[in-house]
Design a protein around this motif. Structure first.
Motif, PDB file in Angstrom:
ATOM      1  N   LEU A   1      60.023   6.933  11.301  1.00 17.80           N
ATOM      2  CA  LEU A   1      59.714   5.517  11.435  1.00 17.80           C
ATOM      3  C   LEU A   1      59.990   4.810  10.123  1.00 17.80           C
ATOM      4  O   LEU A   1      59.633   5.312   9.051  1.00 17.80           O
ATOM      5  CB  LEU A   1      58.243   5.305  11.809  1.00 17.80           C
ATOM      6  CG  LEU A   1      57.749   5.821  13.164  1.00 17.80           C
ATOM      7  CD1 LEU A   1      56.265   5.514  13.317  1.00 17.80           C
ATOM      8  CD2 LEU A   1      58.540   5.216  14.309  1.00 17.80           C
ATOM      9  N   ASP A   2      60.603   3.652  10.218  1.00 14.21           N
ATOM     10  CA  ASP A   2      60.783   2.794   9.048  1.00 14.21           C
ATOM     11  C   ASP A   2      59.528   1.967   8.824  1.00 14.21           C
ATOM     12  O   ASP A   2      58.736   1.744   9.751  1.00 14.21           O
ATOM     13  CB  ASP A   2      61.969   1.858   9.254  1.00 14.21           C
ATOM     14  CG  ASP A   2      63.312   2.565   9.184  1.00 14.21           C
ATOM     15  OD1 ASP A   2      63.391   3.618   8.527  1.00 14.21           O
ATOM     16  OD2 ASP A   2      64.273   2.069   9.804  1.00 14.21           O
TER      17      ASP A   2
ATOM     18  N   ASP B   1      57.878  -0.656  11.496  1.00 16.84           N
ATOM     19  CA  ASP B   1      58.098  -0.286  12.897  1.00 16.84           C
ATOM     20  C   ASP B   1      56.805  -0.386  13.697  1.00 16.84           C
ATOM     21  O   ASP B   1      55.701  -0.320  13.153  1.00 16.84           O
ATOM     22  CB  ASP B   1      58.640   1.144  13.002  1.00 16.84           C
ATOM     23  CG  ASP B   1      60.152   1.216  12.827  1.00 16.84           C
ATOM     24  OD1 ASP B   1      60.802   0.150  12.821  1.00 16.84           O
ATOM     25  OD2 ASP B   1      60.688   2.331  12.696  1.00 16.84           O
ATOM     26  N   PHE B   2      56.958  -0.498  14.999  1.00 13.23           N
ATOM     27  CA  PHE B   2      55.849  -0.440  15.954  1.00 13.23           C
ATOM     28  C   PHE B   2      56.321   0.471  17.081  1.00 13.23           C
ATOM     29  O   PHE B   2      57.177   0.100  17.878  1.00 13.23           O
ATOM     30  CB  PHE B   2      55.529  -1.849  16.472  1.00 13.23           C
ATOM     31  CG  PHE B   2      54.330  -1.935  17.398  1.00 13.23           C
ATOM     32  CD1 PHE B   2      53.684  -0.815  17.899  1.00 13.23           C
ATOM     33  CD2 PHE B   2      53.839  -3.184  17.779  1.00 13.23           C
ATOM     34  CE1 PHE B   2      52.589  -0.916  18.736  1.00 13.23           C
ATOM     35  CE2 PHE B   2      52.737  -3.303  18.615  1.00 13.23           C
ATOM     36  CZ  PHE B   2      52.116  -2.161  19.097  1.00 13.23           C
ATOM     37  N   ALA B   3      55.780   1.687  17.124  1.00 15.55           N
ATOM     38  CA  ALA B   3      56.241   2.685  18.084  1.00 15.55           C
ATOM     39  C   ALA B   3      55.099   3.128  18.980  1.00 15.55           C
ATOM     40  O   ALA B   3      53.928   3.121  18.592  1.00 15.55           O
ATOM     41  CB  ALA B   3      56.837   3.887  17.360  1.00 15.55           C
TER      42      ALA B   3
ATOM     43  N   ASN C   1      51.151  -5.828  13.137  1.00 21.00           N
ATOM     44  CA  ASN C   1      52.518  -5.376  12.872  1.00 21.00           C
ATOM     45  C   ASN C   1      53.366  -6.496  12.275  1.00 21.00           C
ATOM     46  O   ASN C   1      54.144  -6.266  11.338  1.00 21.00           O
ATOM     47  CB  ASN C   1      53.141  -4.860  14.167  1.00 21.00           C
ATOM     48  CG  ASN C   1      54.586  -4.430  13.990  1.00 21.00           C
ATOM     49  OD1 ASN C   1      55.486  -5.014  14.585  1.00 21.00           O
ATOM     50  ND2 ASN C   1      54.818  -3.410  13.179  1.00 21.00           N
TER      51      ASN C   1
ATOM     52  N   THR D   1      52.915  -0.762   9.602  1.00 23.13           N
ATOM     53  CA  THR D   1      53.605   0.112  10.547  1.00 23.13           C
ATOM     54  C   THR D   1      52.586   0.691  11.527  1.00 23.13           C
ATOM     55  O   THR D   1      51.513   1.141  11.126  1.00 23.13           O
ATOM     56  CB  THR D   1      54.312   1.258   9.791  1.00 23.13           C
ATOM     57  OG1 THR D   1      55.157   0.685   8.790  1.00 23.13           O
ATOM     58  CG2 THR D   1      55.147   2.111  10.732  1.00 23.13           C
TER      59      THR D   1
ATOM     60  N   ALA E   1      55.526  -2.332  22.034  1.00 26.28           N
ATOM     61  CA  ALA E   1      56.143  -1.578  20.942  1.00 26.28           C
ATOM     62  C   ALA E   1      57.646  -1.870  20.849  1.00 26.28           C
ATOM     63  O   ALA E   1      58.295  -2.193  21.845  1.00 26.28           O
ATOM     64  CB  ALA E   1      55.910  -0.085  21.137  1.00 26.28           C
ATOM     65  N   LYS E   2      58.172  -1.702  19.646  1.00 23.24           N
ATOM     66  CA  LYS E   2      59.617  -1.857  19.429  1.00 23.24           C
ATOM     67  C   LYS E   2      60.379  -0.581  19.776  1.00 23.24           C
ATOM     68  O   LYS E   2      61.562  -0.624  20.092  1.00 23.24           O
ATOM     69  CB  LYS E   2      59.879  -2.222  17.958  1.00 23.24           C
ATOM     70  CG  LYS E   2      59.230  -3.524  17.498  1.00 23.24           C
ATOM     71  CD  LYS E   2      59.375  -3.700  15.990  1.00 23.24           C
ATOM     72  CE  LYS E   2      58.627  -4.915  15.484  1.00 23.24           C
ATOM     73  NZ  LYS E   2      58.661  -5.017  13.999  1.00 23.24           N
ATOM     74  N   GLN E   3      59.677   0.564  19.660  1.00 23.58           N
ATOM     75  CA  GLN E   3      60.270   1.855  20.002  1.00 23.58           C
ATOM     76  C   GLN E   3      59.328   2.593  20.939  1.00 23.58           C
ATOM     77  O   GLN E   3      58.111   2.512  20.786  1.00 23.58           O
ATOM     78  CB  GLN E   3      60.462   2.731  18.765  1.00 23.58           C
ATOM     79  CG  GLN E   3      61.468   2.246  17.756  1.00 23.58           C
ATOM     80  CD  GLN E   3      61.659   3.303  16.679  1.00 23.58           C
ATOM     81  OE1 GLN E   3      62.137   4.407  16.940  1.00 23.58           O
ATOM     82  NE2 GLN E   3      61.269   2.975  15.466  1.00 23.58           N
TER      83      GLN E   3
END
Length: 226
Positions: free
Chosen positions: A29-30, A33-35, A195, A200, A214-216
């Motif tokens: 994760l960068d 990020d929001f995973a 976020n 993160t 989430a983005k991912q």
């Protein structure tokens, strides 16, 4: 910028025979990020989250946060590192019944006061807790005890507690589990704002409505990403 890398994580348990709750999982994760890790109960997602949090030691693999391999640290330094860098929102009720909202939120600060006072003094911690409550729209809870709160209110206080030491990474395990639709939406909108402010996020959930924020998205089944 890369913030979190987990490499070939495996967690074995023996129950009559050896099985892998988490089976050779890797992800990165960068910062910012929001995973979301999705999966049914028993898929291994909570075990993986607890390994990333430094709560459950993996059988094999590495967890690297901000260039620090968590499992290369001794217990004392690992605890200090987690306190400063990782916010954790466990599943279900996690507030201490004998503390009001403000003291529950400040609890991570109180655990390592000398270390945390390099960033915040005691009054600054209280002020930050009040500011976070205000941002979440629940400043009216500041003096209330958990028994006086709804499930959604307790969960929002727990999320704010995870932010008190300004962590780089916040982990949340089924943050909307057992909440009604309106409370779930409030929780996820709060995460979204957190976020957007640069923290993160990595959450686990079985709810596709939660994952949409989430983005991912990653999906787990039988201990693996699929």
């Amino acid at each position: 910028m890369m913030l979190l890398t987990i490499k070939n994580i495996r967690k074995d348990y023996t129950r009559g025979k050896v099985f892998s709750a988490v089976d050779n999982v890797s992800l990165s994760l960068d910062a910012g990020d929001f995973a979301c890790i999705m999966g049914k109960s028993g898929s291994g997602k909570t075990t993986l989250l607890n390994i990333i949090a430094g709560i459950v030691t993996p059988t094999n693999g590495r967890v690297i946060l901000d260039n620090t391999d968590i499992y290369s640290l001794d217990d004392k330094h690992a605890a200090l590192f987690r306190n400063q860098n990782i916010g954790y929102v466990p599943q279900g009720g996690s507030l201490l019944a004998n503390l009001n909202a403000i003291d529950n939120i400040c609890l991570p600060f109180y655990l390592y006061p000398q270390l945390n006072q390099q960033r915040l003094g005691h009054q600054q911690c209280m002020d930050r807790a009040l500011a976070l409550l205000e941002q979440a729209g629940i400043s009216y809870l500041k003096s209330m005890f958990p028994a006086q709160m709804s499930g959604g209110e307790m969960r929002r206080v727990a999320i704010i507690r995870s932010l008190i030491c300004s962590p780089q990474l916040v982990l949340a395990d089924e943050p909307t589990n057992d909440l009604d639709e309106d409370s779930s939406q409030d929780i996820m909108q709060l995460f979204q704002r957190i976020n957007q402010q640069g923290t993160t996020l990595l959450i686990v959930s079985h709810d596709s409505d939660v994952a949409c924020y989430a983005k991912q998205q990653f999906k787990m089944a039988a201990g693996k990403f699929v």
